[in-house]
Each structure stands twice: as C-alpha cells, then as structure tokens.
Design a protein around this motif. Structure first.
Motif, PDB file in Angstrom:
ATOM      1  N   GLY A 109      -3.435   0.249  12.756  1.00  0.00           N
ATOM      2  CA  GLY A 109      -4.002   1.339  12.234  1.00  0.00           C
ATOM      3  C   GLY A 109      -4.735   1.032  10.624  1.00  0.00           C
ATOM      4  O   GLY A 109      -5.786   2.036  10.420  1.00  0.00           O
ATOM      5  N   SER A 110      -4.458   0.029  10.056  1.00  0.00           N
ATOM      6  CA  SER A 110      -5.034  -0.182   8.841  1.00  0.00           C
ATOM      7  C   SER A 110      -6.430  -1.116   8.770  1.00  0.00           C
ATOM      8  O   SER A 110      -6.400  -1.787   9.818  1.00  0.00           O
ATOM      9  CB  SER A 110      -3.839  -0.455   7.793  1.00  0.00           C
ATOM     10  OG  SER A 110      -3.427  -2.027   8.261  1.00  0.00           O
ATOM     11  N   ARG A 111      -7.034  -0.828   7.734  1.00  0.00           N
ATOM     12  CA  ARG A 111      -8.397  -1.480   7.666  1.00  0.00           C
ATOM     13  C   ARG A 111      -7.987  -2.852   6.785  1.00  0.00           C
ATOM     14  O   ARG A 111      -7.610  -3.052   5.724  1.00  0.00           O
ATOM     15  CB  ARG A 111      -9.403  -1.098   6.775  1.00  0.00           C
ATOM     16  CG  ARG A 111      -9.779   0.649   7.493  1.00  0.00           C
ATOM     17  CD  ARG A 111     -11.022   0.223   8.544  1.00  0.00           C
ATOM     18  NE  ARG A 111     -12.042   0.095   8.125  1.00  0.00           N
ATOM     19  CZ  ARG A 111     -12.983  -0.447   8.863  1.00  0.00           C
ATOM     20  NH1 ARG A 111     -13.221  -0.234  10.149  1.00  0.00           N
ATOM     21  NH2 ARG A 111     -14.275  -0.561   8.251  1.00  0.00           N
ATOM     22  N   VAL A 112      -8.324  -4.220   7.565  1.00  0.00           N
ATOM     23  CA  VAL A 112      -8.300  -5.295   6.929  1.00  0.00           C
ATOM     24  C   VAL A 112      -9.626  -5.758   7.075  1.00  0.00           C
ATOM     25  O   VAL A 112     -10.328  -6.230   7.844  1.00  0.00           O
ATOM     26  CB  VAL A 112      -7.312  -6.484   7.676  1.00  0.00           C
ATOM     27  CG1 VAL A 112      -6.011  -5.788   7.647  1.00  0.00           C
ATOM     28  CG2 VAL A 112      -7.520  -6.638   9.144  1.00  0.00           C
ATOM     29  N   GLY A 113     -10.309  -5.711   5.715  1.00  0.00           N
ATOM     30  CA  GLY A 113     -11.797  -5.940   5.768  1.00  0.00           C
ATOM     31  C   GLY A 113     -12.617  -5.194   6.453  1.00  0.00           C
ATOM     32  O   GLY A 113     -12.223  -3.889   6.041  1.00  0.00           O
ATOM     33  N   SER A 144       7.181  -5.637  -4.493  1.00  0.00           N
ATOM     34  CA  SER A 144       5.687  -5.496  -4.386  1.00  0.00           C
ATOM     35  C   SER A 144       5.341  -6.913  -3.875  1.00  0.00           C
ATOM     36  O   SER A 144       6.075  -8.028  -4.294  1.00  0.00           O
ATOM     37  CB  SER A 144       4.906  -5.180  -5.254  1.00  0.00           C
ATOM     38  OG  SER A 144       4.882  -6.056  -6.437  1.00  0.00           O
ATOM     39  N   LYS A 145       4.277  -7.258  -3.174  1.00  0.00           N
ATOM     40  CA  LYS A 145       3.678  -8.580  -2.914  1.00  0.00           C
ATOM     41  C   LYS A 145       3.689  -9.383  -4.271  1.00  0.00           C
ATOM     42  O   LYS A 145       3.921 -10.608  -4.472  1.00  0.00           O
ATOM     43  CB  LYS A 145       2.417  -8.605  -2.577  1.00  0.00           C
ATOM     44  CG  LYS A 145       2.284  -8.381  -0.862  1.00  0.00           C
ATOM     45  CD  LYS A 145       0.993  -8.497  -0.612  1.00  0.00           C
ATOM     46  CE  LYS A 145       0.201  -7.020  -0.725  1.00  0.00           C
ATOM     47  NZ  LYS A 145      -1.289  -7.127  -0.157  1.00  0.00           N
ATOM     48  N   GLY A 146       3.264  -8.757  -5.510  1.00  0.00           N
ATOM     49  CA  GLY A 146       2.976  -9.464  -6.633  1.00  0.00           C
ATOM     50  C   GLY A 146       4.579  -9.966  -7.226  1.00  0.00           C
ATOM     51  O   GLY A 146       4.507 -11.020  -7.731  1.00  0.00           O
ATOM     52  N   GLU A 147       5.395  -8.985  -7.034  1.00  0.00           N
ATOM     53  CA  GLU A 147       6.601  -9.486  -7.463  1.00  0.00           C
ATOM     54  C   GLU A 147       7.228 -10.558  -6.746  1.00  0.00           C
ATOM     55  O   GLU A 147       7.954 -11.440  -7.280  1.00  0.00           O
ATOM     56  CB  GLU A 147       7.753  -8.315  -7.409  1.00  0.00           C
ATOM     57  CG  GLU A 147       7.336  -7.208  -8.245  1.00  0.00           C
ATOM     58  CD  GLU A 147       7.374  -7.649  -9.817  1.00  0.00           C
ATOM     59  OE1 GLU A 147       8.411  -8.216 -10.167  1.00  0.00           O
ATOM     60  OE2 GLU A 147       6.521  -6.998 -10.681  1.00  0.00           O
ATOM     61  N   ALA A 148       6.978 -10.415  -5.227  1.00  0.00           N
ATOM     62  CA  ALA A 148       7.753 -11.716  -4.472  1.00  0.00           C
ATOM     63  C   ALA A 148       6.927 -13.024  -4.752  1.00  0.00           C
ATOM     64  O   ALA A 148       7.677 -14.081  -4.605  1.00  0.00           O
ATOM     65  CB  ALA A 148       7.203 -11.239  -2.919  1.00  0.00           C
ATOM     66  N   GLN A 149       5.512 -12.983  -5.103  1.00  0.00           N
ATOM     67  CA  GLN A 149       4.905 -14.184  -5.427  1.00  0.00           C
ATOM     68  C   GLN A 149       5.512 -14.805  -6.749  1.00  0.00           C
ATOM     69  O   GLN A 149       5.364 -16.080  -6.794  1.00  0.00           O
ATOM     70  CB  GLN A 149       3.592 -13.921  -5.596  1.00  0.00           C
ATOM     71  CG  GLN A 149       2.798 -13.844  -4.242  1.00  0.00           C
ATOM     72  CD  GLN A 149       1.460 -13.340  -4.171  1.00  0.00           C
ATOM     73  OE1 GLN A 149       0.926 -12.920  -5.553  1.00  0.00           O
ATOM     74  NE2 GLN A 149       0.626 -13.094  -3.291  1.00  0.00           N
ATOM     75  N   ASP A 204       0.856  -1.277   0.073  1.00  0.00           N
ATOM     76  CA  ASP A 204       0.066   0.019  -0.082  1.00  0.00           C
ATOM     77  C   ASP A 204       0.894   1.376  -0.144  1.00  0.00           C
ATOM     78  O   ASP A 204       0.562   2.138   0.805  1.00  0.00           O
ATOM     79  CB  ASP A 204      -0.960   0.172   1.149  1.00  0.00           C
ATOM     80  CG  ASP A 204      -1.635  -0.983   1.185  1.00  0.00           C
ATOM     81  OD1 ASP A 204      -2.229  -1.680  -0.026  1.00  0.00           O
ATOM     82  OD2 ASP A 204      -2.124  -1.667   2.350  1.00  0.00           O
ATOM     83  N   GLY A 205       1.768   1.317  -0.950  1.00  0.00           N
ATOM     84  CA  GLY A 205       2.700   2.319  -0.931  1.00  0.00           C
ATOM     85  C   GLY A 205       3.685   2.668  -0.035  1.00  0.00           C
ATOM     86  O   GLY A 205       4.569   3.641  -0.002  1.00  0.00           O
ATOM     87  N   LEU A 206       3.886   1.880   1.160  1.00  0.00           N
ATOM     88  CA  LEU A 206       4.535   1.989   2.159  1.00  0.00           C
ATOM     89  C   LEU A 206       5.860   0.993   2.180  1.00  0.00           C
ATOM     90  O   LEU A 206       5.500  -0.211   1.562  1.00  0.00           O
ATOM     91  CB  LEU A 206       4.095   1.765   3.418  1.00  0.00           C
ATOM     92  CG  LEU A 206       3.039   2.861   3.997  1.00  0.00           C
ATOM     93  CD1 LEU A 206       2.178   2.731   5.160  1.00  0.00           C
ATOM     94  CD2 LEU A 206       3.789   4.391   3.759  1.00  0.00           C
ATOM     95  N   LEU A 207       6.946   1.209   2.686  1.00  0.00           N
ATOM     96  CA  LEU A 207       8.113   0.014   2.683  1.00  0.00           C
ATOM     97  C   LEU A 207       8.335  -0.458   3.902  1.00  0.00           C
ATOM     98  O   LEU A 207       8.589   0.391   4.923  1.00  0.00           O
ATOM     99  CB  LEU A 207       9.226   0.913   2.043  1.00  0.00           C
ATOM    100  CG  LEU A 207       9.380   1.490   0.520  1.00  0.00           C
ATOM    101  CD1 LEU A 207      10.475   2.073   0.121  1.00  0.00           C
ATOM    102  CD2 LEU A 207       9.007   0.165  -0.417  1.00  0.00           C
TER     103      LEU A 207
END
Ligand SMILES: [Zn+2]
Length: 433
Positions: free
Chosen positions: A243-247, A395-400, A173-176
């Motif tokens: 602090g983030s929304r998960v679902g 990114s998550k996609g790259e890691a997969q 989400d744009g954070l590292l």
C-alpha cells in the motif's frame, strides 16, 4: 538495576574487542565476574592467546536438550578518526551511548546476561536447561569462537532452539516492524589471483597481473544477478511495503513489483532490501604491487558474495569462473562458505516471540532473512531451529551505524529492549520442548 545495566554496557564497550585481533578474553572474564555469583555452572573456554568464550548453564527441571542464548563478544574494528567520540570511550551524549559494538552486539550481550541474572534471582527454574554462550571471533569466521566451542560442548549440537542476532524492531515511516530472522544468506567468499612477469614499469610487456585482475574484477562486478522472489522475502516486503508509494509506484505485492521498472529503480536506493532479493557480490580486498615503478608478479582480489538460501554455491561459482576468464585463478576462501538451512516459522518459538513483542509494542511481526552472516549459520546447518532477534527499536539511520561510524544505542530504547528481552527469556524458560 537499570542504572547498573547501563553502566555495565558502558564498561563492556570500553573493553576493545575489535576483531582482528579480538582480545575477547577480557570481556569474557568481565561477564564471568558478573554472572558467577548467580549462575555457578559457568566456565571460560579459552581458544587462543587472548581469545576466550564464556559458557554458562542453568540446569532445567529435567534432563533435556538445551535452549541456547547465543551472543558474540567481538566487534568489527573502528577508525577513530572518523568518529565523533572515541569508539571505545562509551561516551554518553543526548541520551545515546556511543561505542563500537553498541548495536552489534554488546547491548544484546548485557540485556541477555541481566535477564538471566534477574530471572535466577526471582527463582525461575527453567523447564529445559538454558545455556548462555558468549563467543569470540564471530566477525572473522568463528574459528576461535563457536567452531571451537562446538567441539568442546557436544550438547550444543543437539540444542532444541537457539536465539541470537540478526533481526531488530525497525522503525520505518513511523511504523514498527519486528524482524524475526529465520534464515540468513549463504556466505560465498572467493579470491581471484593473477600471475604475471615481474619487470620494470618503464617497459610494459603485456603480462601484468594487476591488469588481469582489473579486467576480471570488472567482468565479475558487472554481473547483475537476477531478482528472485523467495517466500520469506515476499512476506517481509509485503509486510513493510504493502500500500505504500515507492517513488511513483504503489506497492501491492512483491511478485508484481519486481516486474516494474519503478520498483527496480527504488531498489537501487535501498541496498538493504535489494540484498533480500538477489545474490550480491562485493569486491573487498585488492592486493598487488609494492612499488610504483615495478610490475608485480602476483595480484589478488577478494570478493564477498552472498547468495539467497535456495541458490547453489556450485552453480554460482561456475558462473563467476566463466566471467573471471582464463587468465586468472579462482578459489573459495577458507571458511568462506556457509550453507545455513532456513528455520521453520511454525514453531512455539515464533508464537512466543510474536506474543511478547505484540504485548509491548504496536508492531507487525515479520519473518526475515539476515543479509549478513552470523554465528547462527553453524546451528542452522545442523537443522536446529535458530532465530535472530533482539527487541531493540532502530531507525534505518541507526541501523546503518552498525559496522559503520558513530555506532550508538539510545538509553531509553536499550531499557525497553531489556524489558522485552527479559520477558522473552522468562517464557523460553517456562517452555518445555
Ligand atoms: Zn553481530
């Protein structure tokens, strides 16, 4: 230099080191040619036909325990039919180099080798000796790789620190978030075997090993191991999710979250996070029968289980044995058990990594646990502080794509990783331990 680094990585990616069978000797010779002019104390340690490791040492200002930079040369196989570009062609498209091993872990191999090359050229003399070790056979247990080398090179067993793979800089989400892997899950691989009476399929007799395996596997896989909050998982998940929304759920603290159904539902969609919180079991190989009209005499199923670091193999195995039932035999596989000891966080090495990363990236630095098994487990089981980290932003996609289809590395991020890796290694060289 940057072009040379990219070209070297591409060349290394065209050397097919899929394991099995491995064939790492070619990659080891290639690196030997690259490093020998700069690091004269270098040797190839052959472990079998076509299998080889590379050991290079830069002497320190004094006799002391070495700092080890550990990489592996083999990769998992790739099914060419599935890929957009042939997996060993190192094809470049839209700023990415495609190739099996691009992330796991030939980028780290090349960035580490080039860092050493440049630092030696710049005249940096390390305080402690530095060992660059590129192993074979990491992906298949390490018998021809690190296990073999550890017996030849006693000094490795007293290493002061080992840096290898297991953590990246993850973009979410744009954070590292930089993951410094202090620990990894325990490997707990086992095989279930069933025997039966062979016969013609036209007259089923109720003693069919395939049916026994199916029933046992079903019971084993239906076991959903309970969620456990370890200190490491808590600091990592709190770091990325606070602090983030998960679902429909707002995440505050892991201890609280695991008791909320909405968070548990979210975990189903995030196997990477789920794996940090519980023991997992995957059925990976099924073997039984050759002909459609013949009931076989033997059937087997292989399971790859990963336990949290504080779980015992014995207790887990007892549970699995009970679930498997009396009709089948069950045993651990050879080399399928590991007992890595988590490394401490309060070390000069953690501080050093954190400092270098935060000088260059706007990023949280979090202790992490690798869900997979790496060669570091051999050092961790000797209680040597061992961290897994490579400053590649993914990114998550790259890691997969790692171990998957179309594995690739962004050239821009590769070069950024090299800059950071070089600075990490420079400071490791200047560290006296
Ligand atoms: Zn790897």
């Amino acid at each position: 230099m940057k072009e040379r680094l990219v070209e070297t990585l591409r060349e290394l990616l065209t050397i097919n080191t899929s394991n099995p069978p491995g064939g790492e000797e070619k990659a080891a010779s290639f690196l030997y040619g690259l490093l020998k002019p700069h690091i004269p104390d270098i040797e190839i340690i052959a472990s079998a036909d076509g299998r080889a490791n590379l050991f290079a040492k830069i002497g320190g200002k004094r006799e002391a325990r070495p700092i080890v930079l550990l990489v592996h040369l083999d990769t998992v196989p790739a099914d060419e039919k599935e890929w957009s570009f042939p997996p060993f062609s190192a094809h470049v498209s839209e700023g990415f180099i495609y190739g099996r091993g691009a992330i796991d872990m030939k980028s780290q191999v090349v960035c580490t080798a080039f860092s050493l090359l440049e630092l030696v050229e710049e005249g940096v003399v390390p305080e402690n000796p530095i060992v660059f070790l590129a192993t074979a056979d990491e992906e298949c247990g390490g018998k021809f790789g690190l296990c073999y080398v550890l017996e030849k090179k006693e000094e490795l067993k007293s290493a002061a620190f080992v840096l290898s793979e297991g953590g990246f800089v993850i973009e979410e989400d744009g954070l590292l978030y930089a993951q410094i892997a202090l620990s990894e899950k325990k490997l707990s691989q086992f095989v279930v075997k069933a025997k039966g009476t062979p016969g013609h399929a036209s007259a089923p007799h109720g003693d069919n090993p395939n049916e026994k395996i199916v029933a046992a596997a079903r019971r084993i896989l239906s076991y959903n191991s309970p969620l456990r909050v370890t200190a490491l998982a808590r600091s990592y998940l709190n770091g990325i999710l606070k602090g983030s929304r998960v679902g429909s759920y707002t995440f505050r603290d892991l201890r609280e979250a695991v008791r909320d159904r909405r968070f548990v539902r979210f975990l189903v969609k995030r196997p990477d996070l789920n794996a940090l919180l519980r023991n997992t079991i995957a059925l990976t190989i099924l073997r039984g029968g050759e002909k459609i009209n013949v009931i076989p005499s033997l059937s087997e199923a292989y399971f790859d289980a990963r336990l949290l670091p504080d779980q015992s193999h014995e207790a887990f195995f007892k549970k699995i044995r009970r679930l498997a039932g009396p009709e089948v035999e069950i045993a651990f596989t050879e080399g399928g058990i590991s007992t890595p000891i988590p490394s401490p966080k309060r070390t000069v090495f953690f501080r050093l990594l954190k400092e270098v990363i935060q000088e260059r990236l706007d990023c949280k630095v979090l202790p992490y646990m690798t869900a997979g098994a790496t060669d570091l487990r051999f050092f961790r089981s000797l209680s040597i502080p061992s961290y897994g980290f490579f400053p590649l932003v993914l990114s998550k996609g790259e890691a997969q794509r790692m171990h998957g289809v179309d594995e690739r590395v962004s050239i821009e991020r590769l070069l950024l990783a090299f800059d950071i890796q070089k600075e990490i290694i420079r400071r490791l060289m200047l560290t006296r331990v």
